[in-house]
Scaffold this active site. Sequence first.
Site, PDB file in Angstrom:
ATOM      1  N   ASP A  43       1.444   7.625  47.947  1.00 21.33           N
ATOM      2  CA  ASP A  43       2.545   6.718  47.619  1.00 21.33           C
ATOM      3  C   ASP A  43       3.908   7.346  47.902  1.00 21.33           C
ATOM      4  O   ASP A  43       4.860   6.648  48.252  1.00 21.33           O
ATOM      5  CB  ASP A  43       2.462   6.308  46.146  1.00 21.33           C
ATOM      6  CG  ASP A  43       1.490   5.160  45.931  1.00 21.33           C
ATOM      7  OD1 ASP A  43       0.602   4.979  46.785  1.00 21.33           O
ATOM      8  OD2 ASP A  43       1.617   4.445  44.930  1.00 21.33           O
ATOM      9  N   CYS A  50      -5.343  10.277  43.465  1.00 20.13           N
ATOM     10  CA  CYS A  50      -4.021   9.662  43.472  1.00 20.13           C
ATOM     11  C   CYS A  50      -4.051   8.183  43.105  1.00 20.13           C
ATOM     12  O   CYS A  50      -5.078   7.629  42.762  1.00 20.13           O
ATOM     13  CB  CYS A  50      -3.318   9.931  44.788  1.00 20.13           C
ATOM     14  SG  CYS A  50      -2.782  11.668  44.910  1.00 20.13           S
ATOM     15  N   ASP A  51      -2.891   7.545  43.232  1.00 19.48           N
ATOM     16  CA  ASP A  51      -2.553   6.334  42.502  1.00 19.48           C
ATOM     17  C   ASP A  51      -3.575   5.202  42.552  1.00 19.48           C
ATOM     18  O   ASP A  51      -3.901   4.621  41.529  1.00 19.48           O
ATOM     19  CB  ASP A  51      -1.216   5.788  43.013  1.00 19.48           C
ATOM     20  CG  ASP A  51      -0.073   6.721  42.699  1.00 19.48           C
ATOM     21  OD1 ASP A  51      -0.294   7.934  42.642  1.00 19.48           O
ATOM     22  OD2 ASP A  51       1.055   6.248  42.519  1.00 19.48           O
ATOM     23  N   LYS A  52      -4.051   4.821  43.717  1.00 17.28           N
ATOM     24  CA  LYS A  52      -4.884   3.623  43.814  1.00 17.28           C
ATOM     25  C   LYS A  52      -6.367   3.927  43.898  1.00 17.28           C
ATOM     26  O   LYS A  52      -7.187   3.060  43.633  1.00 17.28           O
ATOM     27  CB  LYS A  52      -4.480   2.773  45.032  1.00 17.28           C
ATOM     28  CG  LYS A  52      -3.001   2.426  45.071  1.00 17.28           C
ATOM     29  CD  LYS A  52      -2.515   1.832  43.763  1.00 17.28           C
ATOM     30  CE  LYS A  52      -1.013   1.765  43.684  1.00 17.28           C
ATOM     31  NZ  LYS A  52      -0.317   3.045  43.820  1.00 17.28           N
ATOM     32  N   GLU A  69       6.281  -0.305  45.348  1.00 13.52           N
ATOM     33  CA  GLU A  69       6.958   0.455  44.303  1.00 13.52           C
ATOM     34  C   GLU A  69       8.430   0.642  44.675  1.00 13.52           C
ATOM     35  O   GLU A  69       8.772   0.771  45.848  1.00 13.52           O
ATOM     36  CB  GLU A  69       6.302   1.826  44.118  1.00 13.52           C
ATOM     37  CG  GLU A  69       4.956   1.760  43.458  1.00 13.52           C
ATOM     38  CD  GLU A  69       4.371   3.125  43.175  1.00 13.52           C
ATOM     39  OE1 GLU A  69       3.420   3.195  42.384  1.00 13.52           O
ATOM     40  OE2 GLU A  69       4.844   4.122  43.747  1.00 13.52           O
ATOM     41  N   CYS A 120       1.122  14.601  41.865  1.00 13.02           N
ATOM     42  CA  CYS A 120       2.475  15.043  41.495  1.00 13.02           C
ATOM     43  C   CYS A 120       2.572  15.298  39.990  1.00 13.02           C
ATOM     44  O   CYS A 120       1.982  14.593  39.179  1.00 13.02           O
ATOM     45  CB  CYS A 120       3.504  14.032  41.966  1.00 13.02           C
ATOM     46  SG  CYS A 120       3.576  13.907  43.770  1.00 13.02           S
ATOM     47  N   SER A 161       7.204   3.119  40.596  1.00  9.78           N
ATOM     48  CA  SER A 161       6.422   4.338  40.548  1.00  9.78           C
ATOM     49  C   SER A 161       6.409   4.879  39.127  1.00  9.78           C
ATOM     50  O   SER A 161       7.349   4.666  38.360  1.00  9.78           O
ATOM     51  CB  SER A 161       7.046   5.380  41.481  1.00  9.78           C
ATOM     52  OG  SER A 161       6.521   6.667  41.232  1.00  9.78           O
TER      53      SER A 161
END
Length: 556
Positions: A78, A119-121, A442, A191, A468
């Site tokens: 992202d 990570c995010d998704k 985002e 992160c 985000s």
Amino acid sequence: MVKDTLVNGFPNAPHRSLYNALGLTAEELSRPLVGIVSSYNEIVPGHMHLDKITEAVRIGVAMAGGTPIVFPAIAVCDGIAMGHTGMKYSLITRDIIADSTECMALAHGFDGLVMVPNCDKNVPGLLMAAARLNLPTVFVSGGPMLAGHLNGKKTSLSSMFEAVGAYSAGKIGDEDLRRCEEKTCPTCGSCSGMYTANSMNCLTEVLGMGLPGNGTIPAVYSARLQLAKHAGMQVMELIRKDIRPRDILTPAAIRNALTADMALGCSTNSMLHLPAIANECGVAFDLDMANAVSEHTPNLCHLAPAGPTYMEDLDEAGGVMAVLKELMKKDLIDGTVLTCTGKPLSESIEAAVNKDPSVIHPIDAPFSPTGGIAVLRGNLAPDGCVVKRSAVAKEMHVHTGPARVYDSEEDAIAAIYAGKIQKGDVVVIRYEGPAGGPGMREMLSPTSAIAGMGLDKDVALITDGRFSGATRGAAIGHVSPEAVRGGLIAYVKDGDPIAIDIPNYSITLQVDDEEIACRKAQTPILKKTGLKGALARYAKTVSSADRGAIINEFTE
């Protein structure tokens, strides 16, 4: 075993010949076949080391008597996708990951799965797949990045984006920006703040789908490899006991996750992903649950971007289980729920210790008496919108200001950098929702620019897109209905007063009904044209944000 339907008997001789082509022995084919879904790639910093995590899982599965087989899942970074058309492709990968994992698992007859996301998704995407497939499954994430160090202080990716705003405002120079680039992201891993990836990895642990430590052990620690080996061993135990995701992902487990979300101060993206996971489990999830849980759940952690602590600090303080132990003191967590340990959650919580009350505040001395996320409603968002209130300055909890309206993120960023946003303004970014974007981008770049310019205590930002987990300030997203589907946000004009009242969960466009009706009659809805491929399919089938941006029956 599921695999036996593909291996045993004379009709399956062609299948056995193909297993032979893989180099599998008869002994390996006699054991449970465990799929390891690896999100390893060479473009996402949170995933560049997952080959080592995956290999550790392989060893664990084999140690416990299984046959490990690796297949891939995609993942988008992202941060790299942020601020340009690439971000349109981030959220849609959640469903692509769930669908492709379903295809691979069912086509090849696996008896169990170990998910290796980070990570995010791909964390929520694989949780959705696990619920859908309902095969014995354990998660082990790649773990968080260590914080950067700059000028004697810890730092993270949100600081990097804010540095761009500070540079644009002339507050820092070229050398400062270069040093920020070099020091902010020092290791592999997700992160280092409580951003979306770490939020979902922590909630995976709370849900009972990951072993204790899944959310917080840093990526570069050898303990992460040990955890991966234990995950490989544990999936074999789940296969033997026939414990499946839907035995674990119960309504009580979902509520536990929502409670922990509030205490940890997780990303607002959890308000997209938890409903989507619940949907796969057949569990009802209404956004109003968030406020009901928040009213009784104190916020115990202020990790970046809300505060000066990072995931490594949370790990040292006792991790997710130590947070749950504080919550248990007020009976806010249901400890009877089953987890992938094969035991109730209470057993994992009992062993936890809060080693640093400055990182995990005691339940009787929280950062705030209410949770980190709030859902606001009003004429501007009758179906709800979401704000990470734990990252909002107190000065902005109640605010009324004139709208500054933009029909894309790019237009808003250009206006911010051009100095067109003044103290008191409410920036409105529309046509960035799930269908209207499409892809619900985002908005870290505009919020970071505002923060970097020192306006985060004076300016609000509202969008039908999303933010985000690295965002801080009065950033209100997920406005539903979105603009492209006729939501009131489509009819806001420059200068319209917008009233935000986070403590009372309200957001109001202060324009009379007659004027709104007139605008609706005269203002056309803007729709993207020329869409092709994945984006076109997504725009036609995605739900509104309040339902988790799930793929549903929409066909218009």
